[in-house]
Design a protein around this motif. Structure first.
Motif, PDB file in Angstrom:
ATOM      1  N   PRO A  69     -32.418 -11.769-106.089  1.00 59.98           N
ATOM      2  CA  PRO A  69     -32.646 -10.762-105.048  1.00 59.98           C
ATOM      3  C   PRO A  69     -32.594  -9.335-105.574  1.00 59.98           C
ATOM      4  CG  PRO A  69     -30.519 -11.848-104.742  1.00 59.98           C
ATOM      5  CD  PRO A  69     -31.232 -12.596-105.819  1.00 59.98           C
ATOM      6  N   ASN A  70     -31.785  -9.099-106.594  1.00 56.04           N
ATOM      7  CA  ASN A  70     -31.709  -7.741-107.152  1.00 56.04           C
ATOM      8  C   ASN A  70     -33.008  -7.368-107.850  1.00 56.04           C
ATOM      9  OD1 ASN A  70     -29.054  -7.400-106.290  1.00 56.04           O
ATOM     10  ND2 ASN A  70     -28.255  -8.403-108.123  1.00 56.04           N
ATOM     11  N   LEU A  71     -33.532  -8.285-108.663  1.00 57.03           N
ATOM     12  CA  LEU A  71     -34.788  -7.995-109.360  1.00 57.03           C
ATOM     13  C   LEU A  71     -35.948  -7.947-108.378  1.00 57.03           C
ATOM     14  CD1 LEU A  71     -34.453 -10.094-112.652  1.00 57.03           C
ATOM     15  CD2 LEU A  71     -33.831  -7.710-112.220  1.00 57.03           C
ATOM     16  N   ALA A  72     -35.914  -8.827-107.363  1.00 57.15           N
ATOM     17  CA  ALA A  72     -36.978  -8.814-106.348  1.00 57.15           C
ATOM     18  C   ALA A  72     -37.024  -7.450-105.661  1.00 57.15           C
ATOM     19  CB  ALA A  72     -36.735  -9.930-105.335  1.00 57.15           C
ATOM     20  N   GLU A  74     -35.925  -4.602-106.852  1.00 58.99           N
ATOM     21  CA  GLU A  74     -36.426  -3.628-107.837  1.00 58.99           C
ATOM     22  C   GLU A  74     -37.944  -3.661-107.955  1.00 58.99           C
ATOM     23  OE1 GLU A  74     -32.740  -3.734-111.010  1.00 58.99           O
ATOM     24  OE2 GLU A  74     -34.777  -3.946-111.775  1.00 58.99           O
ATOM     25  N   GLN A  75     -38.516  -4.840-107.736  1.00 55.39           N
ATOM     26  CA  GLN A  75     -39.974  -4.987-107.834  1.00 55.39           C
ATOM     27  C   GLN A  75     -40.674  -4.679-106.514  1.00 55.39           C
ATOM     28  OE1 GLN A  75     -41.687  -5.563-110.754  1.00 55.39           O
ATOM     29  NE2 GLN A  75     -39.639  -5.241-111.609  1.00 55.39           N
ATOM     30  N   GLY A  76     -39.906  -4.194-105.550  1.00 56.73           N
ATOM     31  CA  GLY A  76     -40.502  -3.739-104.295  1.00 56.73           C
ATOM     32  C   GLY A  76     -40.527  -4.770-103.193  1.00 56.73           C
ATOM     33  N   LEU A  77     -39.884  -5.909-103.418  1.00 56.05           N
ATOM     34  CA  LEU A  77     -39.896  -6.964-102.407  1.00 56.05           C
ATOM     35  C   LEU A  77     -38.735  -6.754-101.431  1.00 56.05           C
ATOM     36  CD1 LEU A  77     -40.806  -9.997-104.691  1.00 56.05           C
ATOM     37  CD2 LEU A  77     -42.326  -8.632-103.244  1.00 56.05           C
ATOM     38  N   ASP A  78     -38.845  -5.728-100.601  1.00 60.68           N
ATOM     39  CA  ASP A  78     -37.778  -5.382 -99.666  1.00 60.68           C
ATOM     40  C   ASP A  78     -37.695  -6.370 -98.503  1.00 60.68           C
ATOM     41  OD1 ASP A  78     -37.035  -3.058-101.060  1.00 60.68           O
ATOM     42  OD2 ASP A  78     -38.732  -1.977-100.174  1.00 60.68           O
ATOM     43  N   ASP A  79     -38.785  -7.101 -98.299  1.00 56.36           N
ATOM     44  CA  ASP A  79     -38.920  -7.930 -97.109  1.00 56.36           C
ATOM     45  C   ASP A  79     -38.595  -9.399 -97.370  1.00 56.36           C
ATOM     46  OD1 ASP A  79     -39.481  -7.791 -94.473  1.00 56.36           O
ATOM     47  OD2 ASP A  79     -41.617  -8.272 -94.700  1.00 56.36           O
ATOM     48  N   GLY A  80     -38.239  -9.716 -98.610  1.00 55.49           N
ATOM     49  CA  GLY A  80     -37.958 -11.111 -98.956  1.00 55.49           C
ATOM     50  C   GLY A  80     -38.934 -11.632-100.001  1.00 55.49           C
ATOM     51  N   PHE A  81     -38.660 -12.836-100.436  1.00 55.51           N
ATOM     52  CA  PHE A  81     -39.443 -13.408-101.546  1.00 55.51           C
ATOM     53  C   PHE A  81     -39.295 -14.916-101.544  1.00 55.51           C
ATOM     54  CE2 PHE A  81     -35.189 -12.330-102.896  1.00 55.51           C
ATOM     55  CZ  PHE A  81     -34.771 -13.443-103.590  1.00 55.51           C
ATOM     56  N   ARG A  82     -40.198 -15.589-102.240  1.00 53.37           N
ATOM     57  CA  ARG A  82     -40.111 -17.035-102.442  1.00 53.37           C
ATOM     58  C   ARG A  82     -39.479 -17.313-103.794  1.00 53.37           C
ATOM     59  NH1 ARG A  82     -45.534 -20.013-102.234  1.00 53.37           N
ATOM     60  NH2 ARG A  82     -44.189 -21.811-101.868  1.00 53.37           N
ATOM     61  N   GLY A 104     -43.763 -12.801-104.252  1.00 52.04           N
ATOM     62  CA  GLY A 104     -43.736 -12.102-102.965  1.00 52.04           C
ATOM     63  C   GLY A 104     -44.787 -11.023-102.856  1.00 52.04           C
ATOM     64  N   GLY A 105     -44.815 -10.435-101.700  1.00 46.28           N
ATOM     65  CA  GLY A 105     -45.733  -9.327-101.444  1.00 46.28           C
ATOM     66  C   GLY A 105     -47.116  -9.770-101.046  1.00 46.28           C
ATOM     67  N   GLY A 106     -47.285 -11.073-100.783  1.00 44.42           N
ATOM     68  CA  GLY A 106     -48.626 -11.592-100.522  1.00 44.42           C
ATOM     69  C   GLY A 106     -48.878 -12.028 -99.103  1.00 44.42           C
ATOM     70  N   GLY A 107     -48.035 -11.608 -98.185  1.00 42.81           N
ATOM     71  CA  GLY A 107     -48.230 -12.036 -96.813  1.00 42.81           C
ATOM     72  C   GLY A 107     -47.724 -13.447 -96.600  1.00 42.81           C
ATOM     73  N   PRO A 108     -48.315 -14.182 -95.664  1.00 45.63           N
ATOM     74  CA  PRO A 108     -47.812 -15.522 -95.337  1.00 45.63           C
ATOM     75  C   PRO A 108     -47.856 -16.442 -96.548  1.00 45.63           C
ATOM     76  CG  PRO A 108     -49.479 -14.796 -93.757  1.00 45.63           C
ATOM     77  CD  PRO A 108     -49.480 -13.803 -94.879  1.00 45.63           C
TER      78      PRO A 108
END
Ligand code: 5GP
Ligand code: ZN
Length: 111
Positions: A69-72, A74-82, A104-108
């Motif tokens: 979650p920390n690296l996510a 940092e990479q701009g994934l404020d909204d969550g990630f897979r 992350g960052g790709g929508g659904p």
């Protein structure tokens, strides 16, 4: 492992787009991203997959998941990630050095 592509990345023999590194783990962008942000976190010490992990890998596995979650972020994934770990041929694993995909960052999500 001399024929392992991720061991070669750890050793610096193959270049990577590095995000994070410490004594135990390395994080770098996937060469074929499936989303706007797609990187992976790997243990530096070779272990083929989750199937080969044992008690000695507990600490590094925990470190990788706590780092995610920390690296996510940092990479701009404020909204969550897979978080994806492919294990074995039947699990779609192609590189047999354990790695955790952060996507992350790709929508659904596609699945
Ligand atoms: P797997 O299917 O084993 O979970 O995922 C392997 C991943 O490694 C794939 O997403 C692939 O694009 C990535 N990959 C394979 N070779 C390289 C490489 O040399 N450099 C980087 N950065 N990624 C790689
Ligand atoms: Zn390896």
């Amino acid at each position: 492992m001399s024929d392992c592509i991720f061991c070669k990345i750890v050793a610096g023999d193959i270049p990577c787009n590095r995000i994070y590194e410490d004594d135990d783990v390395l994080a770098f962008h996937d060469i074929h991203p499936v989303a706007p942000v797609h990187f992976m976190i790997i243990p530096k010490a070779h272990v083929a997959s989750l199937t080969e992990c044992a008690a000695e890998h507990q600490a590094v596995l925990g470190k990788i998941l706590l780092l995610a979650p920390n690296l996510a972020k940092e990479q701009g994934l404020d909204d969550g990630f897979r978080t994806v770990i492919n294990t074995g041929k039947g699990g779609g694993q192609e590189v047999f050095h354990l790695h955790v995909h952060i996507i992350g960052g790709g929508g659904p999500r596609p699945l």
